[in-house]
Design an enzyme around this catalytic site. Sequence first.
Site, PDB file in Angstrom:
ATOM      1  N   PRO A 127      10.442 -22.704   7.299  1.00 44.63           N
ATOM      2  CA  PRO A 127       9.388 -22.826   8.128  1.00 44.63           C
ATOM      3  C   PRO A 127       8.813 -21.578   7.875  1.00 44.63           C
ATOM      4  CG  PRO A 127      11.188 -23.110   9.553  1.00 44.63           C
ATOM      5  CD  PRO A 127      11.861 -23.004   8.160  1.00 44.63           C
ATOM      6  N   CYS A 128       7.076 -21.526   7.605  1.00 41.13           N
ATOM      7  CA  CYS A 128       6.108 -20.458   7.533  1.00 41.13           C
ATOM      8  C   CYS A 128       5.667 -19.990   8.645  1.00 41.13           C
ATOM      9  CB  CYS A 128       5.203 -21.077   6.206  1.00 41.13           C
ATOM     10  SG  CYS A 128       4.062 -22.182   6.964  1.00 41.13           S
ATOM     11  N   THR A 129       6.025 -20.615   9.748  1.00 35.07           N
ATOM     12  CA  THR A 129       5.258 -20.264  10.937  1.00 35.07           C
ATOM     13  C   THR A 129       5.042 -18.765  11.347  1.00 35.07           C
ATOM     14  OG1 THR A 129       6.439 -22.411  11.915  1.00 35.07           O
ATOM     15  CG2 THR A 129       5.294 -20.998  13.314  1.00 35.07           C
ATOM     16  N   LEU A 173       5.352 -16.355   9.061  1.00 33.91           N
ATOM     17  CA  LEU A 173       4.810 -15.441   7.748  1.00 33.91           C
ATOM     18  C   LEU A 173       3.345 -15.715   7.504  1.00 33.91           C
ATOM     19  CD1 LEU A 173       7.873 -16.370   5.431  1.00 33.91           C
ATOM     20  CD2 LEU A 173       7.745 -14.755   7.283  1.00 33.91           C
ATOM     21  N   SER A 174       2.720 -17.146   7.779  1.00 31.44           N
ATOM     22  CA  SER A 174       1.442 -17.166   7.471  1.00 31.44           C
ATOM     23  C   SER A 174       0.324 -16.494   7.916  1.00 31.44           C
ATOM     24  CB  SER A 174       1.275 -18.864   7.544  1.00 31.44           C
ATOM     25  OG  SER A 174       0.900 -19.329   9.060  1.00 31.44           O
TER      26      SER A 174
END
Length: 379
Positions: free
Chosen positions: A70-72, A74-75
């Site tokens: 999951p990039c949640t 980090l984005s």
Amino acid sequence: MYAMRAAGLFSGIGGFELGLSRAGIDTELLCENWAPAVSVLSQRFGAELVGDITGLRSLPSVDVVTAGFPCTDLSQVGRKAGIGGNESGLVTEVFRLIERKAPTWLVLENVPNMLTLHKGAPIRAITSWLEANNWNWAYRLVDSQYFGVRQRRRRVFLVASKNEDPRGVLFADDAVVRSGQRLHKAYGFYWTEGNRGLGWGEGVTPTLKGGSKLGIASPPAVWRPVGTTGEAIVRPSIEAGERLQGFRSGWTRTVTKDGTRWKLVGNAVTVPVASWIGRRLVTPGQPVEVERAPLLPGGAWPRAAAYVRGEREAWLLSERPLNVSHELTLDNLLVRYGATPLSVTATRGFTQRLEASALRRRQDFTAALHAHIAFHSSN
């Protein structure tokens, strides 16, 4: 001939797995916890499918483990909690599983912000764990638009191995930039923005986003100068969105709500990028000859770097490993797979934000926005 086998963690709708299959790598295990994604995987793959990764005790004996974790956190549009966040921090579950049973290859994928967020803390945490546990690693930032899809999508791919050289996977290809300007019949942009950026893409859409957890569809818009008034400012159909990620149209048809389908597609790994990596896993190449420099502690993280046999280096590589010909122009893709006019409300809001900003824009684009608003306001 031996067929390599893989296990996919955080499988989503199977972008990694479909790409690897095109390279001859069979997936034995899929791990995905979100019900809509599970419904897609159940229909599209015959592999064993398990849910929550925290409940997965071990992996089968496979050659490759993939994880688009999951990039949640980090984005740039996420919570930015970093690698220790509740969702992006699940990458530690990947480490737990490969520590118990190490595959030949590990492949991770995430957003470019992992190289810069908190001074590179996410990529530092990942590479530090790999080094401490005797893994060679290489990562590279690549853009999907060079793999035959009409989407600009920059993502970091990291390949690691205890015994093999991952540079032969990620660093064996670097395409020559084609010179000359091209005229385009379609331009992508984010209609939800307009204050600080446009996401402007010439002949491509900006990066497809996952959208909200509520399933609110947020595909980018496209300006088609060749389109008639009222049809020139459009939103791609979900079938067009699937093609923009390299899936066949209808891939997510088991899910009925378009907003949820857009979230599934926006979170996916681009299929032809995964296929390129898969081919190089099967047949590693010789790393290209480019400028290198020591990767020094505390410095900025470059677009490409590697750690092999105790030596850390930054590599001067482009985001364009390949130059794959596009099957269709963006305009033709929308004609074939469908698009609908952007609503008056959405167009008006975007135009007001754009004109109140200091952003550079084409005057014919602004004129097209006003013509679109006038046409649909009177019909």
